[in-house]
Design a protein around this motif. Structure first.
Motif, mmCIF file in Angstrom:
data_model
loop_
_atom_site.group_PDB
_atom_site.id
_atom_site.type_symbol
_atom_site.label_atom_id
_atom_site.label_comp_id
_atom_site.label_asym_id
_atom_site.label_seq_id
_atom_site.Cartn_x
_atom_site.Cartn_y
_atom_site.Cartn_z
ATOM 1 N N LEU A 28 0.817 -1.535 0.523
ATOM 2 C CA LEU A 28 -0.237 0.051 -0.212
ATOM 3 C C LEU A 28 0.636 1.786 -0.004
ATOM 4 N N TYR A 29 1.581 1.684 0.652
ATOM 5 C CA TYR A 29 2.570 2.190 0.594
ATOM 6 C C TYR A 29 3.396 2.718 -0.692
ATOM 7 N N SER A 30 4.050 1.854 -1.422
ATOM 8 C CA SER A 30 4.544 1.594 -2.291
ATOM 9 C C SER A 30 3.432 2.700 -3.846
ATOM 10 N N ALA A 31 2.268 1.978 -3.918
ATOM 11 C CA ALA A 31 0.790 2.054 -4.112
ATOM 12 C C ALA A 31 0.621 3.730 -4.132
ATOM 13 N N ALA A 32 0.398 3.957 -2.810
ATOM 14 C CA ALA A 32 0.019 5.398 -2.258
ATOM 15 C C ALA A 32 1.014 6.612 -2.844
ATOM 16 N N THR A 33 2.312 5.959 -2.834
ATOM 17 C CA THR A 33 3.490 6.937 -3.921
ATOM 18 C C THR A 33 4.129 6.881 -4.775
ATOM 19 N N GLY A 34 3.391 5.158 -5.445
ATOM 20 C CA GLY A 34 3.974 4.968 -7.639
ATOM 21 C C GLY A 34 5.024 4.664 -7.190
ATOM 22 N N LEU A 35 5.744 4.565 -6.621
ATOM 23 C CA LEU A 35 6.508 4.100 -6.035
ATOM 24 C C LEU A 35 7.527 2.842 -6.257
ATOM 25 N N HIS A 36 8.520 1.957 -6.476
ATOM 26 C CA HIS A 36 8.249 0.361 -6.287
ATOM 27 C C HIS A 36 8.994 0.663 -5.014
ATOM 28 N N PHE A 37 8.976 -0.819 -4.342
ATOM 29 C CA PHE A 37 10.139 -0.953 -2.967
ATOM 30 C C PHE A 37 9.741 0.505 -1.791
ATOM 31 N N ALA A 38 9.239 1.172 -1.919
ATOM 32 C CA ALA A 38 9.288 2.829 -1.400
ATOM 33 C C ALA A 38 8.976 2.495 -0.090
ATOM 34 N N ARG A 39 8.634 2.248 1.048
ATOM 35 C CA ARG A 39 8.392 1.580 1.882
ATOM 36 C C ARG A 39 10.013 1.566 2.340
ATOM 37 N N PRO A 40 9.891 2.642 3.914
ATOM 38 C CA PRO A 40 10.564 2.184 4.365
ATOM 39 C C PRO A 40 11.166 1.084 5.756
ATOM 40 N N GLY A 41 12.259 0.870 4.895
ATOM 41 C CA GLY A 41 12.487 -0.655 5.812
ATOM 42 C C GLY A 41 13.090 -1.344 4.330
ATOM 43 N N ALA A 80 -2.246 -4.080 -5.843
ATOM 44 C CA ALA A 80 -1.670 -3.130 -4.373
ATOM 45 C C ALA A 80 -2.600 -4.083 -3.569
ATOM 46 N N THR A 81 -2.231 -4.119 -1.906
ATOM 47 C CA THR A 81 -3.125 -5.244 -1.417
ATOM 48 C C THR A 81 -1.450 -4.875 0.387
ATOM 49 N N ALA A 82 -2.082 -4.752 1.186
ATOM 50 C CA ALA A 82 -1.366 -5.027 2.492
ATOM 51 C C ALA A 82 -0.107 -5.855 2.661
ATOM 52 N N GLN A 83 -0.816 -7.056 2.217
ATOM 53 C CA GLN A 83 0.205 -8.108 2.684
ATOM 54 C C GLN A 83 -0.084 -9.166 1.051
ATOM 55 N N ALA A 84 0.545 -9.223 0.879
ATOM 56 C CA ALA A 84 0.996 -10.982 -0.378
ATOM 57 C C ALA A 84 0.468 -11.823 -0.335
ATOM 58 N N ALA A 85 -0.243 -12.515 1.073
ATOM 59 C CA ALA A 85 -1.480 -12.978 1.413
ATOM 60 C C ALA A 85 -3.026 -13.315 1.088
ATOM 61 N N GLU A 86 -2.753 -11.784 0.360
ATOM 62 C CA GLU A 86 -4.393 -11.086 0.658
ATOM 63 C C GLU A 86 -4.691 -11.822 -1.068
ATOM 64 N N LEU A 87 -3.273 -12.400 -1.684
ATOM 65 C CA LEU A 87 -3.514 -12.393 -3.074
ATOM 66 C C LEU A 87 -3.532 -14.182 -3.573
ATOM 67 N N SER A 88 -4.192 -14.548 -4.505
ATOM 68 C CA SER A 88 -5.279 -15.266 -4.767
ATOM 69 C C SER A 88 -3.797 -16.471 -5.734
ATOM 70 N N ALA A 89 -4.122 -17.429 -5.785
ATOM 71 C CA ALA A 89 -3.543 -18.481 -6.458
ATOM 72 C C ALA A 89 -3.392 -18.121 -8.512
ATOM 73 N N GLU A 90 -5.332 -18.114 -8.376
ATOM 74 C CA GLU A 90 -5.463 -17.603 -9.632
ATOM 75 C C GLU A 90 -4.627 -16.027 -10.577
ATOM 76 N N GLU A 91 -4.334 -15.153 -9.425
ATOM 77 C CA GLU A 91 -3.575 -14.090 -9.016
ATOM 78 C C GLU A 91 -2.642 -13.976 -9.826
ATOM 79 N N PHE A 92 -1.693 -15.457 -9.159
ATOM 80 C CA PHE A 92 -0.074 -15.559 -9.129
ATOM 81 C C PHE A 92 0.389 -16.055 -10.082
ATOM 82 N N ARG A 93 -0.727 -16.912 -11.265
ATOM 83 C CA ARG A 93 -1.216 -17.649 -12.292
ATOM 84 C C ARG A 93 -1.610 -17.433 -13.089
ATOM 85 N N GLU A 94 -2.053 -15.716 -13.034
ATOM 86 C CA GLU A 94 -1.718 -15.006 -14.416
ATOM 87 C C GLU A 94 -0.861 -13.841 -14.455
#
Length: 189
Positions: A28-41, A80-94
């Motif tokens: 979500l932090y990256s999506a809010a900024t529009g920048l990849h790997f943007a979250r501090p840390g 974008a999601t808060a956690q990758a665990a929110e993604l479905s198996a089909e989203e990964f395959r697609e």
């Protein structure tokens, strides 16, 4: 940041890429900024520099400089999601199918997927481990990197940078360091 849920971030691409780095999906932090790997840390940018891919530490806001170094960034899943665990198996395959097509179109020498679980799910490779893979995707050699998120306590910054440095060594003319001695990547995708 809740408003950033389900947003996407534009890929950072250019001609003649040596490496296309691929995250799991935007946080979500990256999506809010529009920048990849943007979250501090997140350790992507420091690892990229420590590995020698960039002459200085870049900030996420400087991501558009990457193609000048022969580098690009995309994600397996664009949403974008808060956690990758929110993604479905089909989203990964697609996402795997989309990524294979993108790599075939852009033509990087190496596809570096940052996250072994995402790679396993997107490409049906349940036994994949960190490091070089025997498969090719879209014509590119494939390397699986540790997830650079600060939440990934199994890998240190130096360890992540070390894996990136191994990619640089290969690109500098070193042999493909496959899991089997002397093994070159096979065609898969």
């Amino acid at each position: 940041m809740e408003a950033a849920s389900d947003r996407t971030i534009e890929d950072v691409l250019g001609p003649h890429l040596d490496v296309l780095f691929c995250g799991i999906n935007p946080g979500l932090y990256s999506a809010a900024t529009g920048l990849h790997f943007a979250r501090p840390g997140n350790r992507f940018w420091p690892a990229l520099h420590r590995s020698g891919f960039t002459p200085r530490l870049l900030s996420p806001a400087e991501q558009d400089l990457l193609p000048s170094y022969g580098l690009g960034i995309t994600n397996v899943v664009r949403r974008a999601t808060a956690q990758a665990a929110e993604l479905s198996a089909e989203e990964f395959r697609e996402g795997g199918r989309r990524l294979a097509a993108l790599v075939a179109e852009v033509g990087p020498k190496v596809l570096a997927v940052a996250g072994v679980t995402a790679y396993r799910q997107a490409f049906g490779a349940p036994k994949a481990v960190i490091g070089p893979q025997r498969s090719r995707i879209g014509g590119a050699a494939v390397w699986v990197l540790p997830n650079p998120s600060g939440l990934n306590a199994h890998w240190t910054l130096d360890g992540i940078a070390g894996e990136m440095r191994r990619i640089r060594d290969f690109l500098s003319g070193g042999p493909w360091p496959g899991h089997c001695p002397g093994a070159e990547p096979d065609a898969l995708w």
